[in-house]
Design a protein around this motif. Structure first.
Motif, PDB file in Angstrom:
ATOM      1  N   ALA A   1      42.125  36.098  38.834  1.00 45.53           N
ATOM      2  CA  ALA A   1      40.674  35.919  38.911  1.00 45.53           C
ATOM      3  C   ALA A   1      40.143  36.408  40.252  1.00 45.53           C
ATOM      4  N   ALA A   2      40.938  36.278  41.299  1.00 43.97           N
ATOM      5  CA  ALA A   2      40.573  36.774  42.630  1.00 43.97           C
ATOM      6  C   ALA A   2      41.848  36.923  43.442  1.00 43.97           C
TER       7      ALA A   2
ATOM      8  N   VAL B   1      37.327  40.232  43.407  1.00 38.62           N
ATOM      9  CA  VAL B   1      36.994  39.245  42.376  1.00 38.62           C
ATOM     10  C   VAL B   1      36.956  39.959  41.036  1.00 38.62           C
ATOM     11  N   ASN B   2      37.581  39.364  40.037  1.00 33.97           N
ATOM     12  CA  ASN B   2      37.755  39.980  38.724  1.00 33.97           C
ATOM     13  C   ASN B   2      36.753  39.381  37.734  1.00 33.97           C
ATOM     14  N   ARG B   3      35.784  40.197  37.279  1.00 40.24           N
ATOM     15  CA  ARG B   3      34.784  39.702  36.344  1.00 40.24           C
ATOM     16  C   ARG B   3      35.074  40.091  34.897  1.00 40.24           C
ATOM     17  N   TYR B   4      36.308  40.452  34.603  1.00 41.97           N
ATOM     18  CA  TYR B   4      36.694  40.647  33.205  1.00 41.97           C
ATOM     19  C   TYR B   4      36.474  39.338  32.465  1.00 41.97           C
ATOM     20  N   ASP B   5      36.101  39.418  31.176  1.00 45.70           N
ATOM     21  CA  ASP B   5      35.877  38.197  30.396  1.00 45.70           C
ATOM     22  C   ASP B   5      37.097  37.286  30.445  1.00 45.70           C
ATOM     23  N   ASN B   6      38.276  37.871  30.290  1.00 48.18           N
ATOM     24  CA  ASN B   6      39.538  37.150  30.451  1.00 48.18           C
ATOM     25  C   ASN B   6      40.332  37.886  31.534  1.00 48.18           C
TER      26      ASN B   6
END
Length: 233
Positions: free
Chosen positions: A77-78, A83-88
């Motif tokens: 997620a980070a 920072v990872n804004r993928y849905d999953n």
């Protein structure tokens, strides 16, 4: 001494990292990976693998030869300022994640991260280090192969890039390149004139000279990300 590995669909790239410096880098087939001869023995092996079970088995065999357990890069997620804004977040490919981490380490501002391999990925990383999303396209060779496989009269061939192609081979090669350039430039446009593009992978040399967006070619961007992640683990 950390052995960083980028195990892709076509081949395995490796680099020996000591602090912030690469002591040696190279590339082998997956079949050669288990018996890879290194100039120095690593104390850790950190790997990004998108080559499935065969890729992971080869890396694990290499690690056993050195008396080590392989450590695996997985999307988070980070991590490392990204920072990872993928849905999953865990569904983002590990190679894309490593490339984003590598890009953030090399580029402070907003950028488009383009990886040109078997597939082409075009990812948006904003100035705050937030991965906003991205595209997955067939790679240049895959586009050509798809035309040959799905049509009766279009051959598999390696033509040359032309602005206005006047034969079928050049039309196929130029179409694949133009389609990929268009995807990159459309993703870059909303970020404004100050955005830059980091481009890496086997097809970078075909795309970069024709890309309008400011850019630079970065060899082994995934390995750079693997090294940054390894330092944080």
């Amino acid at each position: 001494m950390i052995l960083c590995i980028d195990s892709g669909n076509t081949r395995l790239k490796w680099g020996l990292r000591d602090g912030d410096a690469w002591l040696a880098t190279g590339a082998v087939t997956h079949a050669q990976a288990a018996t890879l001869a290194l100039p120095q023995s690593p104390i850790r092996i950190v790997a990004c693998n998108v080559a499935g079970a065969a890729g992971s088995a080869a890396i694990e065999a290499l690690a056993r030869r050195h008396g080590l357990a392989a450590e695996w890069v997985r999307s988070q997620a980070a991590q490392c300022g990204v920072v990872n804004r993928y849905d999953n977040p865990d569904q983002l490919g590990a190679d894309r994640w490593a490339a984003l981490v590598g890009a953030r380490a090399l580029q402070a501002g907003a950028c488009i991260v383009v990886m040109c391999g078997t597939a082409t990925t075009v990812d948006v990383l904003d100035g705050a280090g937030i991965f906003q999303g991205g595209l997955i396209l067939p790679g240049l060779d895959m586009m050509r192969a798809a035309l040959a496989d799905s049509t009766a009269d279009l051959p598999t061939a390696r033509g040359d890039y032309r602005e206005l192609p006047r034969n079928t081979f050049d039309a196929i090669a130029s179409g694949a390149i133009q389609a990929t350039l268009g995807a990159v430039e459309r993703m870059a446009a909303p970020l404004g004139p100050d955005v830059s593009c980091l481009i890496s992978g086997g097809a970078a040399a075909l795309l970069a000279p024709r890309l309008v967006t400011p850019h630079r070619v970065v060899d082994n961007l995934v390995l750079e990300g693997v090294a940054r992640i390894a330092a944080a683990l």
